[in-house]
Design an enzyme around this catalytic site. Structure first.
Site, short mmCIF file in Angstrom:
data_model
loop_
_atom_site.label_atom_id
_atom_site.label_comp_id
_atom_site.label_asym_id
_atom_site.label_seq_id
_atom_site.Cartn_x
_atom_site.Cartn_y
_atom_site.Cartn_z
N SER A 168 9.56 5.30 0.85
CA SER A 168 11.19 6.08 0.49
C SER A 168 12.99 5.56 0.36
CB SER A 168 10.64 7.35 -0.10
OG SER A 168 10.68 7.80 1.65
N HIS A 196 7.43 8.62 -5.21
CA HIS A 196 8.74 7.73 -5.64
C HIS A 196 8.84 6.34 -7.06
CE1 HIS A 196 11.27 9.15 -2.78
NE2 HIS A 196 10.15 8.73 -2.02
N LYS A 227 11.33 14.89 -7.37
CA LYS A 227 12.02 13.53 -7.79
C LYS A 227 11.98 13.65 -9.28
CE LYS A 227 9.53 12.11 -3.68
NZ LYS A 227 11.26 12.90 -2.52
N1 PMP Z 1 6.11 11.92 -0.33
C1 PMP Z 1 7.04 11.33 -0.60
C2 PMP Z 1 6.96 9.41 -0.47
C3 PMP Z 1 8.00 11.04 -0.42
O1 PMP Z 1 9.72 10.76 -0.25
C4 PMP Z 1 8.35 12.96 -0.17
C5 PMP Z 1 9.59 13.65 -0.25
N2 PMP Z 1 10.99 13.02 0.09
C6 PMP Z 1 7.25 13.70 -0.76
C7 PMP Z 1 5.74 12.99 -0.33
C8 PMP Z 1 7.54 15.63 0.13
O2 PMP Z 1 7.92 15.62 -1.40
P1 PMP Z 1 8.36 17.11 -2.37
O3 PMP Z 1 9.82 17.08 -2.11
O4 PMP Z 1 8.41 17.44 -3.59
O5 PMP Z 1 7.69 17.95 -0.84
#
Ligand code: PMP
Length: 411
Positions: A168, A196, A227
């Site tokens: 991320s 992502h 996202k």
């Molecule tokens: N996995 C990854 C790789 C993420 O970047 C994120 C959110 N930053 C999440 C899981 C968690 O997702 P959510 O925003 O739906 O809680």
């Protein structure tokens, strides 16, 4: 306190409005270069309409767990559509992606005899899942390291390998083909978090797993609606017997209220738009990603070989990253500083990302701000293969007198 005193504290900024690529902050229009709205769908008319209609039909909240009184036909419909889109028998929808990862990894990792192998850069929700898992957990630094650890025995069918598909902060893409080869050899189960990748990668926006052609090797596919899919909530797809077991086992599903109607409806609508318009949206977001990355490269930022709409700009010093983010905001650009411990010390960066809805006018405005700031602080042209490693924080950029250059180490 130091961040606050120096006027660079960047967290919890109260945005006053949003149109997607521009937001209002402190009464001013600011170009948003720090969101995960990769398809720009948070303001798509069909998504807005679906959310409003769901409020009229179901009200504003589920007021209970999906397990009991908080399950809607909309949740079930969303699960069916996800399973079909990603080619799995079933899907399970959670109130957030974080809750999905933390709960599923904890549940699977607590089955007696299970060993979890987790990529070291995995998202916090996966890490927390491994912390709650009662079985053995091992970290791996890269796929060579994983192969070395697996090499000690021939059959790892009791193991679960867990990895992000797109990391991320840096936008680094996991070599899922190599991971799939290892899986065929060692017979472990594979869990891929494609938070992502879904939307921006792969045919029809189906993500990194489809982009790399490894769907058949991925036992459990994780995605989020927060996202590209313009809402809130997360999901896991897999075999029916596994998903059914998770449905009755995962504490972060059972002991929390269901995803609210407007969020489910928005996710469903965004999924529909993605299915219909992925080609066009992807063309736009990738054109913007290229334009933006090449623009930052031309200014002299190191973008660490990014190949996705997530484009990091390496700053180096932690305190300088905070100062740069503040200056960018003053120049009308919102982008996030990413300090240690999210990245190694001395490798702080500004994380940026583009959407299809960014016009060239917005991107040029943002590039101009990045150019001004790089000149102001003489930010070095880092070599991505030879990044600096610091052994302690450098807070000197938060001190009042700013005379030194970023290429000279703090006194
Ligand atoms: N996995 C990854 C790789 C993420 O970047 C994120 C959110 N930053 C999440 C899981 C968690 O997702 P959510 O925003 O739906 O809680």
């Amino acid at each position: 306190d130091l961040l606050r005193m120096s006027g660079t504290y960047p967290f919890f900024p109260p945005l006053e409005g949003s149109e997607g690529p521009v937001v209002t902050y402190q009464g001013k229009e600011v170009v948003m270069m720090g969101s995960n709205n990769y398809l720009g769908l948070t303001h798509h008319p069909k998504v807005l309409e679906a959310a409003k209609q769901a409020i009229d039909q179901y009200g504003t909240g589920c007021t209970g767990s999906r397990f009991l009184n908080g399950n809607l036909d909309l949740h079930d419909q969303l699960e069916r559509e996800l399973a079909e889109l990603f080619g799995y028998e079933q899907a399970l929808v959670f109130a957030s992606g974080f809750l999905a990862n933390v709960g599923v990894i904890a549940a699977l990792g607590s089955i007696p005899g299970t060993v979890i192998f987790s990529e070291r850069e995995n998202h916090a929700s996966l890490i927390d899942g491994t912390r709650l898992a009662r079985g053995e957990v091992r970290l791996f630094a890269d796929l060579a390291d994983l192969a070395r650890q697996l090499g000690t025995q021939a059959d790892w069918s009791h193991a679960l390998v867990v990895s992000d598909a797109v990391f991320s902060m840096t936008g680094r893409v996991m070599d899922l083909r190599r991971l799939a080869e290892l899986k065929r050899k060692y017979k472990f189960k594979l869990y891929v978090d494609d938070a992502h990748g879904i939307g921006v990668l792969g045919p029809g926006g189906r993500g990194a797993v489809f982009d790399q052609g490894v769907r058949a090797e991925v036992d459990l596919l994780f995605g989020t609606f927060s996202k590209s899919l313009a809402s809130l909530g997360g999901f896991v797809c897999g075999e029916a017997r596994v998903i059914d077991w998770l449905r009755h086992t995962t504490r972060s599903l059972i002991f929390t209220a269901g995803l609210p109607p407007a969020s489910v409806a928005a996710a469903l609508a965004a999924l529909g738009v993605m299915k219909e318009e992925a080609g066009e949206l992807q063309t736009k977001v990738w054109a913007n990603a290229r334009y933006w990355r090449e623009g930052l490269d031309a200014i002299g930022y190191c973008t660490m070989g990014s190949t996705t709409p997530i484009v990091p700009a390496m700053i180096g010093s932690e305190s300088l990253a905070f100062r740069v983010a503040r200056d960018l905001l003053d120049l009308g650009v919102f982008a996030l500083p990413v300090p240690y411990p999210v990245v190694p010390r001395g490798q702080s960066l500004i994380r940026t990302s583009v959407m299809p809805t960014h016009t060239r006018v917005y991107l040029d405005r943002a590039l101009d701000a990045f150019a001004q700031v790089r000149k102001r602080y003489d930010i070095p042209e880092f070599d991505p293969d030879n990044l600096p490693v610091a052994d302690k924080e450098d807070w000197s950029w938060l001190m009042p007198e700013q005379t030194k250059s970023a290429t000279q180490p703090a006194a």
